[in-house]
Motif scaffolding. Structure first.
Motif, PDB file in Angstrom:
ATOM      1  N   GLY A  14       1.116   4.238   0.776  1.00  0.00           N
ATOM      2  CA  GLY A  14      -0.074   4.027   1.092  1.00  0.00           C
ATOM      3  C   GLY A  14      -0.709   4.471   2.431  1.00  0.00           C
ATOM      4  N   ALA A  16      -2.891   6.975   4.269  1.00  0.00           N
ATOM      5  CA  ALA A  16      -3.669   7.989   4.041  1.00  0.00           C
ATOM      6  C   ALA A  16      -4.140   8.515   5.625  1.00  0.00           C
ATOM      7  CB  ALA A  16      -4.882   7.438   3.465  1.00  0.00           C
ATOM      8  N   SER A  20      -5.134   3.362   8.051  1.00  0.00           N
ATOM      9  CA  SER A  20      -4.606   2.474   6.922  1.00  0.00           C
ATOM     10  C   SER A  20      -3.625   1.363   7.397  1.00  0.00           C
ATOM     11  CB  SER A  20      -3.516   3.651   6.191  1.00  0.00           C
ATOM     12  OG  SER A  20      -4.445   4.650   5.599  1.00  0.00           O
ATOM     13  N   ILE A  21      -3.611   0.198   6.495  1.00  0.00           N
ATOM     14  CA  ILE A  21      -3.191  -0.972   6.741  1.00  0.00           C
ATOM     15  C   ILE A  21      -1.529  -0.475   6.785  1.00  0.00           C
ATOM     16  CG2 ILE A  21      -2.364  -3.122   5.966  1.00  0.00           C
ATOM     17  CD1 ILE A  21      -5.294  -3.522   4.988  1.00  0.00           C
ATOM     18  N   GLN A  41      -0.489  10.630  -1.273  1.00  0.00           N
ATOM     19  CA  GLN A  41      -0.916  10.890  -2.360  1.00  0.00           C
ATOM     20  C   GLN A  41      -1.276  12.497  -2.744  1.00  0.00           C
ATOM     21  OE1 GLN A  41      -4.513   8.710  -3.183  1.00  0.00           O
ATOM     22  NE2 GLN A  41      -4.739   9.408  -5.367  1.00  0.00           N
ATOM     23  N   GLN A  45      -3.228  15.108   1.442  1.00  0.00           N
ATOM     24  CA  GLN A  45      -2.891  13.987   2.366  1.00  0.00           C
ATOM     25  C   GLN A  45      -1.686  14.602   3.191  1.00  0.00           C
ATOM     26  OE1 GLN A  45      -2.244  10.204   0.803  1.00  0.00           O
ATOM     27  NE2 GLN A  45      -4.600   9.662   0.650  1.00  0.00           N
ATOM     28  N   ASP A  65       2.109  10.308  -6.352  1.00  0.00           N
ATOM     29  CA  ASP A  65       0.940   9.776  -6.855  1.00  0.00           C
ATOM     30  C   ASP A  65       1.430   8.726  -8.003  1.00  0.00           C
ATOM     31  OD1 ASP A  65      -1.338   9.210  -8.620  1.00  0.00           O
ATOM     32  OD2 ASP A  65      -2.347  11.202  -8.306  1.00  0.00           O
ATOM     33  N   VAL A  66       1.105   7.505  -7.615  1.00  0.00           N
ATOM     34  CA  VAL A  66       1.685   6.421  -8.437  1.00  0.00           C
ATOM     35  C   VAL A  66       1.136   6.190  -9.817  1.00  0.00           C
ATOM     36  CG1 VAL A  66       2.198   5.010  -6.418  1.00  0.00           C
ATOM     37  CG2 VAL A  66       0.096   4.541  -7.545  1.00  0.00           C
ATOM     38  N   SER A  92       1.137  -0.326  -0.653  1.00  0.00           N
ATOM     39  CA  SER A  92      -0.349  -0.508  -0.021  1.00  0.00           C
ATOM     40  C   SER A  92      -1.387   0.446  -0.652  1.00  0.00           C
ATOM     41  CB  SER A  92      -0.101  -0.544   1.430  1.00  0.00           C
ATOM     42  OG  SER A  92      -1.298  -0.729   2.193  1.00  0.00           O
ATOM     43  N   SER A 145      -2.911  -7.613  -1.037  1.00  0.00           N
ATOM     44  CA  SER A 145      -4.175  -8.087  -2.140  1.00  0.00           C
ATOM     45  C   SER A 145      -5.353  -8.636  -1.127  1.00  0.00           C
ATOM     46  CB  SER A 145      -3.382  -9.406  -2.775  1.00  0.00           C
ATOM     47  OG  SER A 145      -4.490  -9.579  -3.844  1.00  0.00           O
ATOM     48  N   LYS A 163      -6.690  -7.373  -8.359  1.00  0.00           N
ATOM     49  CA  LYS A 163      -5.998  -8.074  -7.477  1.00  0.00           C
ATOM     50  C   LYS A 163      -5.521  -9.216  -8.109  1.00  0.00           C
ATOM     51  CE  LYS A 163      -6.346  -5.256  -3.748  1.00  0.00           C
ATOM     52  NZ  LYS A 163      -5.168  -4.444  -3.400  1.00  0.00           N
ATOM     53  N   PRO A 191     -10.556  -8.898   5.655  1.00  0.00           N
ATOM     54  CA  PRO A 191     -11.120  -7.793   5.451  1.00  0.00           C
ATOM     55  C   PRO A 191     -11.149  -6.752   6.900  1.00  0.00           C
ATOM     56  CG  PRO A 191     -13.146  -9.456   5.549  1.00  0.00           C
ATOM     57  CD  PRO A 191     -11.763 -10.047   5.360  1.00  0.00           C
ATOM     58  N   ILE A 192     -10.687  -5.229   6.624  1.00  0.00           N
ATOM     59  CA  ILE A 192     -10.252  -4.608   7.748  1.00  0.00           C
ATOM     60  C   ILE A 192     -11.001  -3.163   7.366  1.00  0.00           C
ATOM     61  CG2 ILE A 192      -8.601  -3.429   8.736  1.00  0.00           C
ATOM     62  CD1 ILE A 192      -6.526  -5.604   8.042  1.00  0.00           C
ATOM     63  N   THR A 194     -11.302   0.118   6.691  1.00  0.00           N
ATOM     64  CA  THR A 194     -10.275   1.316   6.502  1.00  0.00           C
ATOM     65  C   THR A 194     -10.984   2.218   5.620  1.00  0.00           C
ATOM     66  OG1 THR A 194      -9.394   0.131   4.408  1.00  0.00           O
ATOM     67  CG2 THR A 194      -8.425  -0.061   6.436  1.00  0.00           C
ATOM     68  N   SER A 196     -10.660   2.996   2.290  1.00  0.00           N
ATOM     69  CA  SER A 196     -10.878   2.230   1.095  1.00  0.00           C
ATOM     70  C   SER A 196     -12.050   1.009   1.203  1.00  0.00           C
ATOM     71  CB  SER A 196      -9.521   1.576   0.520  1.00  0.00           C
ATOM     72  OG  SER A 196      -8.560   2.418   0.191  1.00  0.00           O
TER      73      SER A 196
HETATM   74  P1  NAD Z   1      -6.373   3.060   2.805  1.00  0.00           P
HETATM   75  O1  NAD Z   1      -7.543   3.872   2.038  1.00  0.00           O
HETATM   76  O2  NAD Z   1      -6.226   3.376   3.888  1.00  0.00           O
HETATM   77  O3  NAD Z   1      -5.223   2.987   1.894  1.00  0.00           O
HETATM   78  C1  NAD Z   1      -5.280   3.106   0.454  1.00  0.00           C
HETATM   79  C2  NAD Z   1      -3.953   3.948   0.137  1.00  0.00           C
HETATM   80  O4  NAD Z   1      -3.875   3.894  -1.540  1.00  0.00           O
HETATM   81  C3  NAD Z   1      -4.339   5.469   0.645  1.00  0.00           C
HETATM   82  O5  NAD Z   1      -3.092   5.863   1.433  1.00  0.00           O
HETATM   83  C4  NAD Z   1      -4.409   6.070  -1.037  1.00  0.00           C
HETATM   84  O6  NAD Z   1      -3.974   7.332  -0.896  1.00  0.00           O
HETATM   85  C5  NAD Z   1      -3.746   5.189  -1.904  1.00  0.00           C
HETATM   86  N1  NAD Z   1      -3.601   5.492  -3.344  1.00  0.00           N
HETATM   87  C6  NAD Z   1      -4.958   5.367  -3.955  1.00  0.00           C
HETATM   88  N2  NAD Z   1      -4.743   5.743  -5.141  1.00  0.00           N
HETATM   89  C7  NAD Z   1      -3.312   6.638  -5.233  1.00  0.00           C
HETATM   90  C8  NAD Z   1      -2.353   6.955  -6.077  1.00  0.00           C
HETATM   91  N3  NAD Z   1      -2.822   7.308  -7.473  1.00  0.00           N
HETATM   92  N4  NAD Z   1      -1.158   7.325  -5.817  1.00  0.00           N
HETATM   93  C9  NAD Z   1      -0.953   6.897  -4.426  1.00  0.00           C
HETATM   94  N5  NAD Z   1      -1.352   6.330  -3.452  1.00  0.00           N
HETATM   95  C10 NAD Z   1      -2.776   6.064  -3.988  1.00  0.00           C
HETATM   96  O7  NAD Z   1      -7.174   1.443   2.811  1.00  0.00           O
HETATM   97  P2  NAD Z   1      -6.307   0.039   3.062  1.00  0.00           P
HETATM   98  O8  NAD Z   1      -7.667  -0.895   3.511  1.00  0.00           O
HETATM   99  O9  NAD Z   1      -5.345   0.224   4.135  1.00  0.00           O
HETATM  100  O10 NAD Z   1      -5.601  -0.360   1.727  1.00  0.00           O
HETATM  101  C11 NAD Z   1      -4.380  -0.540   1.586  1.00  0.00           C
HETATM  102  C12 NAD Z   1      -4.237  -1.812   0.647  1.00  0.00           C
HETATM  103  O11 NAD Z   1      -4.749  -2.877   1.320  1.00  0.00           O
HETATM  104  C13 NAD Z   1      -4.852  -1.707  -0.636  1.00  0.00           C
HETATM  105  O12 NAD Z   1      -4.278  -2.519  -1.708  1.00  0.00           O
HETATM  106  C14 NAD Z   1      -6.237  -2.417  -0.308  1.00  0.00           C
HETATM  107  O13 NAD Z   1      -6.738  -3.248  -1.481  1.00  0.00           O
HETATM  108  C15 NAD Z   1      -5.566  -3.868   0.397  1.00  0.00           C
HETATM  109  N6  NAD Z   1      -6.254  -4.589   1.348  1.00  0.00           N
HETATM  110  C16 NAD Z   1      -7.349  -3.767   2.079  1.00  0.00           C
HETATM  111  C17 NAD Z   1      -8.263  -4.787   2.722  1.00  0.00           C
HETATM  112  C18 NAD Z   1      -9.323  -4.272   3.647  1.00  0.00           C
HETATM  113  O14 NAD Z   1     -10.060  -4.914   4.142  1.00  0.00           O
HETATM  114  N7  NAD Z   1      -9.205  -3.022   4.099  1.00  0.00           N
HETATM  115  C19 NAD Z   1      -8.158  -6.314   2.573  1.00  0.00           C
HETATM  116  C20 NAD Z   1      -6.964  -6.702   1.738  1.00  0.00           C
HETATM  117  C21 NAD Z   1      -6.372  -5.699   1.224  1.00  0.00           C
END
Ligand code: NAD
Length: 259
Positions: A14, A16, A20-21, A41, A45, A65-66, A92, A145, A163, A191-192, A194, A196
């Motif tokens: 996860g 990207a 990214s978290i 993915q 990337q 790619d999951v 993630s 989540s 979620k 919330p962060i 990013t 997404s």
């Molecule tokens: P991000 O966009 O950096 O990460 C999301 C990742 O999901 C990316 O690396 C993307 O390539 C990957 N992804 C999507 N579809 C995919 C697939 N088919 N195969 C493989 N990888 C795939 O954003 P993020 O905010 O770091 O998100 C990471 C996780 O944290 C997510 O589950 C998101 O829901 C969760 N989250 C985010 C927040 C926030 O506010 N940013 C808060 C709570 C939870």
């Protein structure tokens, strides 16, 4: 001082980009002496994640790619061929169509619903099942989540439903995998900003609201989420499974907001 993840191998799905978290988690795992492996993915990337992998000393950076069972299978084969065993897997990953994160929830299409649930919830099941054989000594599986799983957050919509499913998957997986000493948990992050999160309409209003109303009067730093991930991956987290841990500046405890 001894490091919390010394001798442990952590596969992180996860990353990207550097926001990214998952990348914050990779940095924290490296800091704690863990051996880090990353996935990306698809080709688009690859370069970015390889560069970030170099920054955290990743020993392997692999495609996955999951939504594609064959790519999950290839990932497992590549890890096996390299003689890798895992102590921790970080999932993630989430995705929903942009229009489903802005229009009314009741207008979610069947295809959009299926896509969000497939990428964001089912993939944890697929990945856990495929990677468990590489965890002969047990270990920790972690997913990310958000509060939208249990409360209504405007525009989070189908992702909230995904979620909720993800958190239920955590409980079912934890029950089944516990016998192999594999712990399965979620961190519910505040919330962060990013890539997404930017797909969610009016996300900046959510950030402002949390900063004003959360007990800690600020938003969540990805490094705080990462440190909790380290705790769960480490010996310190050995008694924790099937849980959803909130790392959200305390926002989830609030009832009457703004009072
Ligand atoms: P991000 O966009 O950096 O990460 C999301 C990742 O999901 C990316 O690396 C993307 O390539 C990957 N992804 C999507 N579809 C995919 C697939 N088919 N195969 C493989 N990888 C795939 O954003 P993020 O905010 O770091 O998100 C990471 C996780 O944290 C997510 O589950 C998101 O829901 C969760 N989250 C985010 C927040 C926030 O506010 N940013 C808060 C709570 C939870």
């Amino acid at each position: 001082m001894s490091q919390l993840l010394e001798g442990k191998t952590v596969l992180i799905l996860g990353v990207a980009n550097k926001w990214s978290i998952a990348y914050a988690i990779a940095e924290a795992c490296k800091r704690e002496g863990g051996k880090v492996l990353l996935t990306y993915q698809g080709e688009r990337q690859q370069r970015t994640v390889e560069d970030l992998g170099a920054d955290v000393g990743a020993s392997m950076v692999l495609n996955c790619d999951v939504t594609r069972d064959e790519e999950i299978g290839t990932l497992v084969e590549q890890l096996k061929a390299a003689g890798v065993t895992l102590d921790c897997v970080v999932h993630s990953i989430a995705f929903a169509n942009r229009e489903d994160l802005s229009r009314p929830f009741q207008q979610t299409s069947r295809a959009g619903f299926g896509l969000a649930l497939d990428v964001s919830a089912y993939s944890l099941v697929a990945v856990s099942n495929a990677l468990a054989p590489l965890m002969p000594n047990g270990g920790s599986i972690l997913t990310l989540s958000y509060l939208g799983a249990v409360r209504v957050v405007p525009n989070y919509n189908v992702m909230g439903v995904a979620k909720a499913a993800l958190e239920a998957c955590v409980r079912y997986l934890a029950n089944e995998m516990g016998a192999a000493n594999i712990r399965v948990n979620a961190i519910s992050a505040g919330p962060i900003k990013t890539a997404s999160a930017r797909g969610i309409k009016d996300f900046s209003k959510v950030l402002d609201g949390v900063a004003a109303l959360a007990p800690l009067k600020r938003v969540t730093d990805p490094a705080e989420v990462a440190d909790t991930a380290v705790f769960l991956a480490s010996h310190l987290g050995r008694g924790v499974t099937g849980n959803v841990l909130y790392v959200d500046a305390g926002f989830q405890v609030m009832g009457l907001l703004g009072a």
